[in-house]
Design an enzyme around this catalytic site. Structure first.
Site, PDB file in Angstrom:
ATOM      1  N   ARG A 167      -3.419  18.425  15.451  1.00 18.11           N
ATOM      2  CA  ARG A 167      -3.536  16.975  15.273  1.00 18.11           C
ATOM      3  C   ARG A 167      -2.452  16.290  16.103  1.00 18.11           C
ATOM      4  NH1 ARG A 167      -3.681  13.577   9.597  1.00 18.11           N
ATOM      5  NH2 ARG A 167      -1.622  14.524   9.253  1.00 18.11           N
ATOM      6  N   ASP A 447       3.915  12.460   2.794  1.00 18.39           N
ATOM      7  CA  ASP A 447       4.030  12.313   4.240  1.00 18.39           C
ATOM      8  C   ASP A 447       3.951  10.835   4.569  1.00 18.39           C
ATOM      9  OD1 ASP A 447       1.355  11.600   4.100  1.00 18.39           O
ATOM     10  OD2 ASP A 447       0.614  13.329   5.226  1.00 18.39           O
TER      11      ASP A 447
END
Length: 531
Positions: A167, A447
């Site tokens: 990613r 996150d």
């Protein structure tokens, strides 16, 4: 094989950092490849980011997101994505994490089918972090990744590792340490370009990629740019057209209205869509930042069973399976609680219920953030999904209308929820500024996406004014200042991640919360202060 010499450009690149030790990654040929990607994509990328601002201005003025009239033919016509590679046919459990050496090894060895190596939301993009990640993945692709801890414990990737999917950063994030003709490169192109240049041919030769997860897309045009970038990369690297494959995270509210279109733009490469639930909630908050009638309650009350999130996930399944693509479930943020068996049992029960809901709804796989959750999720999908995937479940019963997809959910804003938002936003921001992008807080793996929810809710609850807790006490800036000061002091005197950047994080969080406009991303102003 190096990029042919006629494609090189005479020294347009500046590296604004100490790059000693990274010579094998930042080779002249690799930098020339980055130049080619930048020159091709940068003008269009800037236009697409400007289109985001224009779109948000319309939402601020009262316009509601909806399906596009100009792309109705794409939604209603019959077509499917290209054949999905054998390595990605079974994705029942995927683990995600930053590109840190030991974490990569543990993730590849976790028993998950796929490991998403994350240069984005679970990584703080220090230049050294990003380049270390590239070196770690370079070694992983060549089956030579090892790590020895300070205590002498040896880690090595074992047999049958998870399939590697990368990613890169979102289109909006810059990489200030690499400039092309004086312009900072897009972080997305740096992450994608360096990984593809060094590893794509080898992965393709072994039928293991290259595979990517694409984050933060808002429109089909943004997907189309990725498709064109990948096509260019394949040509430059002498790979067959369509050999690069992509799964797109549907983690913005505008994107849910263009899922068919996004798959269509990437139809030669798309292998699936993913319910990026935490960023999706953040995007809901951001999209409706000026809509007082669409404020959300405490984050803990916004579960995937509320109508707008249930409709989003079920429409994603229906869309993907109609087009021959996989519908991936969302992240379980829980982590094992070693010192409290009762709390751990409760956390695992939440994971179990979440994964059971996903597999019974028709998802083809799911995400976890911790290796200990892999067997938990795997057992549920093995029991309820005996086939490699569930493409045969079409979900023709789903009728997700526009108003359902944007409906606010009921609930309350509690003192505990308010205080938790201050705590999570502060602690995560402080850790991020100190170079950590993935932080355990209150037994959840937080996150950037969950920190975005926390700070966006604070902004909305305070800026709209006149809101109260269930006991009718006012929600105001005095309360925010008091909570922020208390949590800042508590963090400063602790040994928690980010303690030394607590004051910096507090100033940034205060500035963002007091600002007249909700900042588009926490990580943009934070990047300027990154250690």
């Amino acid at each position: 094989m190096a990029v042919p010499s006629e494609k090189l450009v005479s020294r347009p690149v500046e590296l604004l950092a100490d790059t000693r030790g990274y010579e094998d990654i930042l080779t002249p040929e690799a930098l020339a490849f980055l130049v080619r990607l930048h020159r091709f994509a940068e003008p269009r990328r800037r236009q697409l980011l400007e289109a985001r601002l224009e779109r948000q201005a319309r939402y601020d003025a009262g316009v509601l997101p909806d399906f596009r009239a100009d792309t109705k033919a794409i939604r209603e016509s019959d077509w499917t994505v290209a054949a999905i590679p054998r390595a990605l046919q079974d994705r029942r459990v995927e683990i995600t994490g930053p590109v840190e050496r030991k974490m990569i090894i543990n993730a590849l060895n976790s028993g998950a089918k796929v490991f998403m190596a994350d240069f984005e939301d679970s990584s703080a993009p220090r230049f050294a972090n990003q380049l270390d990640g590239q070196m770690n993945l370079y070694d992983a692709v060549r089956d030579r990744l090892e790590y020895r801890s300070p205590e002498g414990k040896h880690y090595r990737v074992g047999p049958n590792p998870a399939v590697l999917v990368i990613r890169p950063r979102g289109w909006h994030l810059p990489e200030r340490h690499i400039t092309i003709y004086g312009e900072p490169m897009a972080g997305a192109l740096v992450d994608f370009g360096l990984f593809a240049f060094h590893n794509a041919r080898l992965l393709h030769a072994h039928d293991r990629g290259p595979y990517f997860y694409l984050p933060k897309l808002e429109a089909m045009e943004e997907a189309a740019l990725w498709n064109e970038v990948m096509a260019l990369a394949e040509e430059e690297l002498d790979l067959p057209y369509g050999s690069m494959k992509a799964t797109v995270l549907i983690e913005t509210l505008p994107a849910v209205f263009q899922m068919h279109e996004i798959l269509h733009a990437l139809r030669d490469r798309a292998v699936g869509l993913n319910c990026g639930r935490w960023d999706y909630i953040f995007s809901y908050l951001k999209t409706f930042r000026r809509h007082r009638d669409r404020l959300l309650p405490d984050r803990g009350q916004v579960a995937m069973t509320v109508p707008f999130l249930k409709a989003y996930s079920e429409l994603l399944i229906q869309t993907c399976h109609r087009r021959g693509a996989f519908a991936m479930g969302g992240m379980a943020a829980q982590i094992p609680i070693k010192d409290d068996h009762e709390a751990n049992d409760q956390a695992m029960a939440k994971v179990h219920a979440d994964k059971l809901r996903e597999v019974q709804a028709g998802h083809d796989g799911t995400w976890v953030a911790h290796p200990a959750l892999v067997p938990v999720a795997m057992a549920i999908f093995d029991r309820h999904m005996p086939t490699p995937n569930q493409l045969h479940i079409k979900r023709e019963d789903v009728q997700a209308e526009r108003d359902t997809l944007i409906a606010p959910c009921g609930g309350t804003i509690t003192r505990a929820g308010f205080d938790n938002n201050v705590d999570v936003a502060l602690r995560y921001t402080a850790a991020w500024l100190d170079g950590l992008g993935c932080v355990p807080i209150h037994n959840l793996m937080e996150d950037a996406a969950t920190a975005e929810i926390a700070r966006s809710q604070l902004w909305q609850w305070l800026q709209h004014g006149g809101l109260t807790f269930p006991d009718h006490a006012p929600i105001n800036f005095a309360l925010f200042d008091q909570a922020l000061a208390a949590h800042t002091h508590r963090l400063q005197v602790s040994t928690l991640p980010g303690a030394r950047r607590a004051a910096d994080a507090a100033r940034l969080l205060s500035e963002l919360t007091y600002a007249d406009e909700l900042g588009s991303f926490l990580t943009l102003p934070a990047y300027e202060q990154l250690a």
